[in-house]
Design a protein around this motif. Structure first.
Motif, mmCIF file in Angstrom:
data_model
loop_
_atom_site.group_PDB
_atom_site.id
_atom_site.type_symbol
_atom_site.label_atom_id
_atom_site.label_comp_id
_atom_site.label_asym_id
_atom_site.label_seq_id
_atom_site.Cartn_x
_atom_site.Cartn_y
_atom_site.Cartn_z
ATOM 1 N N GLY A 60 35.254 29.268 4.059
ATOM 2 C CA GLY A 60 36.467 29.282 4.866
ATOM 3 C C GLY A 60 36.812 27.895 5.362
ATOM 4 N N THR A 61 38.084 27.717 5.726
ATOM 5 C CA THR A 61 38.557 26.465 6.303
ATOM 6 C C THR A 61 39.196 26.749 7.657
ATOM 7 N N ALA A 62 39.367 25.695 8.422
ATOM 8 C CA ALA A 62 39.991 25.839 9.739
ATOM 9 C C ALA A 62 41.424 26.334 9.615
ATOM 10 N N LYS A 63 42.109 25.882 8.582
ATOM 11 C CA LYS A 63 43.495 26.319 8.374
ATOM 12 C C LYS A 63 43.549 27.832 8.188
ATOM 13 N N GLU A 64 42.647 28.373 7.403
ATOM 14 C CA GLU A 64 42.573 29.832 7.207
ATOM 15 C C GLU A 64 42.148 30.517 8.511
ATOM 16 N N ILE A 139 36.916 31.545 10.723
ATOM 17 C CA ILE A 139 36.995 31.450 12.188
ATOM 18 C C ILE A 139 36.010 30.407 12.699
ATOM 19 N N THR A 140 34.824 30.357 12.128
ATOM 20 C CA THR A 140 33.837 29.350 12.511
ATOM 21 C C THR A 140 34.374 27.949 12.227
ATOM 22 N N ALA A 141 34.989 27.767 11.064
ATOM 23 C CA ALA A 141 35.579 26.470 10.717
ATOM 24 C C ALA A 141 36.676 26.101 11.710
ATOM 25 N N TYR A 142 37.515 27.075 12.069
ATOM 26 C CA TYR A 142 38.576 26.797 13.041
ATOM 27 C C TYR A 142 37.976 26.343 14.374
ATOM 28 N N LEU A 143 36.953 27.027 14.844
ATOM 29 C CA LEU A 143 36.335 26.666 16.128
ATOM 30 C C LEU A 143 35.688 25.286 16.067
ATOM 31 N N ILE A 150 34.486 19.105 12.816
ATOM 32 C CA ILE A 150 34.792 18.970 11.384
ATOM 33 C C ILE A 150 36.295 18.773 11.258
ATOM 34 N N GLY A 151 36.733 18.407 10.062
ATOM 35 C CA GLY A 151 38.155 18.236 9.812
ATOM 36 C C GLY A 151 38.841 19.563 9.541
ATOM 37 N N GLU A 152 40.137 19.567 9.724
ATOM 38 C CA GLU A 152 40.952 20.767 9.540
ATOM 39 C C GLU A 152 40.851 21.339 8.128
ATOM 40 N N VAL A 164 26.312 20.713 9.449
ATOM 41 C CA VAL A 164 27.201 20.249 10.514
ATOM 42 C C VAL A 164 26.338 19.799 11.692
ATOM 43 N N ASN A 165 26.538 18.570 12.112
ATOM 44 C CA ASN A 165 25.750 18.022 13.214
ATOM 45 C C ASN A 165 26.495 18.254 14.530
#
Length: 178
Positions: A60-64, A139-143, A150-152, A164-165
């Protein structure tokens, strides 16, 4: 009320409750819920470790994740994770202190995999465990992106999420480290 009297009252109530919980076969057990089926056990028997063991396939990505967040999370956590009826999820980069007691994801949580695990198991509150792996990764990527970790457009999955640090990774004293 004296301590002795409070103890006696508490003990008496506990004894009454204990007798009320006796099962039909004479054993004492609370009558809560229904027994879990084998398929229920499989659904909930998940363990995700900080190093990524236990993460399912998916991505997944933050955009999604932004759209999913608005649909499934914002009513409790605010439109941008600022908190509403539930805790804030997005916070500044400064780790918690007595002046800044935030436990938002960015400044507090030590592992990104914990976000996935928590969301997967317990969100949304009305239907915990109902999100697919892809929805949970998004959702994790968005958060993570909302907390500027992280980047969008960064895609996360079972291989990238453990890498991910988190800013507060070293902010805890581990008691089980040899």
């Amino acid at each position: 009320m004296s301590t002795l009297r409070l103890f006696a009252l508490t003990f008496g109530l506990a004894a009454q409750l204990g007798s009320a919980l006796a099962a039909d076969d004479g054993t004492k057990a609370p009558r809560l819920g229904t027994p879990m089926s084998a398929s229920d056990v499989v659904k909930w028997d998940k363990t995700v470790f900080p190093d990524g063991r236990g993460l399912p396939s998916g991505h997944g990505t933050a955009k999604e994740g932004r759209l999913l967040y608005v649909q499934k999370c914002a009513s409790c956590h605010g439109q941008h994770g600022e908190g509403a009826t539930a805790e804030d999820l997005v916070g500044g980069p400064k780790p918690p202190s007595s002046d800044n007691p935030s436990k938002a994801i960015g400044p507090y949580w030590p592992f990104a995999t914990t976000i996935f695990d928590f969301v997967s198991r317990s969100m949304p509150p009305a239907a915990p465990g109902s999100l697919s792996a892809d929805e949970t990764y998004a959702i994790t990527a968005y958060l993570l992106a909302a907390n500027r970790i992280i980047g969008e457009s960064d895609e996360i999955d079972a291989k990238t999420l453990p890498k991910v640090n988190m800013p507060n990774r070293d902010g805890f004293i581990w008691i089980d480290v040899k």
